[in-house]
Design a protein around this motif. Sequence first.
Motif, PDB file in Angstrom:
ATOM      1  N   LYS A   1     -29.349 111.409  40.123  1.00  0.00           N
ATOM      2  CA  LYS A   1     -29.554 110.687  38.904  1.00  0.00           C
ATOM      3  C   LYS A   1     -28.703 110.458  38.049  1.00  0.00           C
ATOM      4  O   LYS A   1     -28.490 109.508  37.225  1.00  0.00           O
ATOM      5  CB  LYS A   1     -31.024 110.934  38.463  1.00  0.00           C
ATOM      6  N   ILE A   2     -27.926 111.482  38.039  1.00  0.00           N
ATOM      7  CA  ILE A   2     -27.028 111.662  36.972  1.00  0.00           C
ATOM      8  C   ILE A   2     -25.490 111.224  37.612  1.00  0.00           C
ATOM      9  O   ILE A   2     -25.210 111.486  38.518  1.00  0.00           O
ATOM     10  CB  ILE A   2     -26.843 112.877  36.238  1.00  0.00           C
ATOM     11  N   PRO A   3     -24.872 110.204  36.966  1.00  0.00           N
ATOM     12  CA  PRO A   3     -23.808 109.331  37.291  1.00  0.00           C
ATOM     13  C   PRO A   3     -22.427 110.529  37.151  1.00  0.00           C
ATOM     14  O   PRO A   3     -21.511 110.087  36.299  1.00  0.00           O
ATOM     15  CB  PRO A   3     -23.459 108.529  36.564  1.00  0.00           C
ATOM     16  N   PHE A   4     -22.673 111.587  37.691  1.00  0.00           N
ATOM     17  CA  PHE A   4     -21.232 112.243  37.691  1.00  0.00           C
ATOM     18  C   PHE A   4     -20.131 111.961  38.655  1.00  0.00           C
ATOM     19  O   PHE A   4     -20.381 111.181  39.637  1.00  0.00           O
ATOM     20  CB  PHE A   4     -21.684 113.905  38.606  1.00  0.00           C
ATOM     21  N   THR A   5     -18.948 112.163  37.993  1.00  0.00           N
ATOM     22  CA  THR A   5     -17.643 111.569  38.992  1.00  0.00           C
ATOM     23  C   THR A   5     -17.211 112.941  39.603  1.00  0.00           C
ATOM     24  O   THR A   5     -16.314 112.746  40.347  1.00  0.00           O
ATOM     25  CB  THR A   5     -16.745 110.974  37.997  1.00  0.00           C
ATOM     26  N   GLU A   6     -17.511 114.081  39.132  1.00  0.00           N
ATOM     27  CA  GLU A   6     -16.910 115.111  40.037  1.00  0.00           C
ATOM     28  C   GLU A   6     -17.669 116.230  40.138  1.00  0.00           C
ATOM     29  O   GLU A   6     -18.785 116.635  39.253  1.00  0.00           O
ATOM     30  CB  GLU A   6     -15.547 115.496  38.819  1.00  0.00           C
ATOM     31  N   LEU A   7     -17.424 117.125  40.867  1.00  0.00           N
ATOM     32  CA  LEU A   7     -18.110 118.425  41.310  1.00  0.00           C
ATOM     33  C   LEU A   7     -17.357 119.540  41.256  1.00  0.00           C
ATOM     34  O   LEU A   7     -16.155 119.442  41.957  1.00  0.00           O
ATOM     35  CB  LEU A   7     -19.098 118.352  42.536  1.00  0.00           C
ATOM     36  N   LYS A   8     -17.712 120.639  40.459  1.00  0.00           N
ATOM     37  CA  LYS A   8     -16.596 121.756  40.374  1.00  0.00           C
ATOM     38  C   LYS A   8     -17.449 122.813  41.062  1.00  0.00           C
ATOM     39  O   LYS A   8     -18.455 123.424  40.402  1.00  0.00           O
ATOM     40  CB  LYS A   8     -16.493 122.135  38.802  1.00  0.00           C
TER      41      LYS A   8
END
Length: 277
Positions: free
Chosen positions: A192-199
């Motif tokens: 649901k959250i428009p994250f652009t990156e996963l760390k």
Amino acid sequence: SNLPRIEFLSKDNDEPHQEKFEFTPTATDLSYAIHHKQLVLYYQPQVNMKTGATHGAEVLVRWLHPKFGLVYPDKFITLAEQTGLIGALTEEVINLAIKQNVQWQKVNKSIRLSINISVQNTTSLKFPEQLSKLVNKYQLNPSLIVLELTESVLMHSIITSLDTLTRLRLKGFQLSIDDFGTGYSSLSQLHKIPFTELKIDKSFIAKMGQENESKAIVETCIMLAHKLNMEAVAEGIEDKATWDLLLAAGCNIAQGYYIAKPMPANEFDQWQFKQHI
Ligand code: C2E
Ligand code: CA
Ligand code: CA
Ligand code: CA
């Protein structure tokens, strides 16, 4: 050796610590530090694993204490979060980071800066507007700012944070989910959250050479990120063996002591990635 490791000002002992006195700051100390320019920023490079090019840097705050020397964030971020000082602290960090990037922009070296924010920062609906005004004032492209939020705390307040995070994204800032894999988030909430990156959390990276389970988790995170159209960033890479495993797993962006330790801006200016692929 089995001598006890001496604990200095940070539990991770990330960089050489000169100071060996125990310092337990109070809210008054920290407030003074925030308002009297005692906070300094260190920059840790992130590189593109395929090309070796600098992809950006993570901004990591330190407190340059006149008596105790360099104090690490493990000593004061929780205090800031618990005493309501985190709003002022984040504002100071963002201001310093943006001003530094403007300096770099003047010599055509402006870079993508990843800034850690706390979940308390996302409860203010004014935050996206304030940040937007600031980047506009300095004519900085908002896509050069990545806001990192840790997975574990985020999942406790997803309802209140969602609106602010969506607004930040709409204003062109990038969003990164930090310490991924430690927070037990449900994927239905996450998307649901428009994250652009996963760390990916460094605890998995550290063990991936020794433990098949950690390696499997890291590989799965990379696939998940790419399937959800996010960039996958591996942090805490300390050796070539781990670098090679990550490259084979299709990871794009790398950060860790193997590449470089966090450093002040003037050292970052001189820094070049010496990679031995
Ligand atoms: P984090 O966001 O997970 O940042 C990564 C931490 O790992 C940093 O510690 C960094 O110095 C360290 N690190 C980098 N490469 C390696 C490696 O190869 N091996 C190991 N073992 N560690 C590595 P640092 O700078 O002490 O920061 C600790 C935490 O404090 C950060 O964890 C972040 O959660 C928080 N923090 C730092 N700066 C800020 C800030 O400006 N605002 C907020 N809200 N939190 C901050
Ligand atoms: Ca640390
Ligand atoms: Ca981070
Ligand atoms: Ca992290």
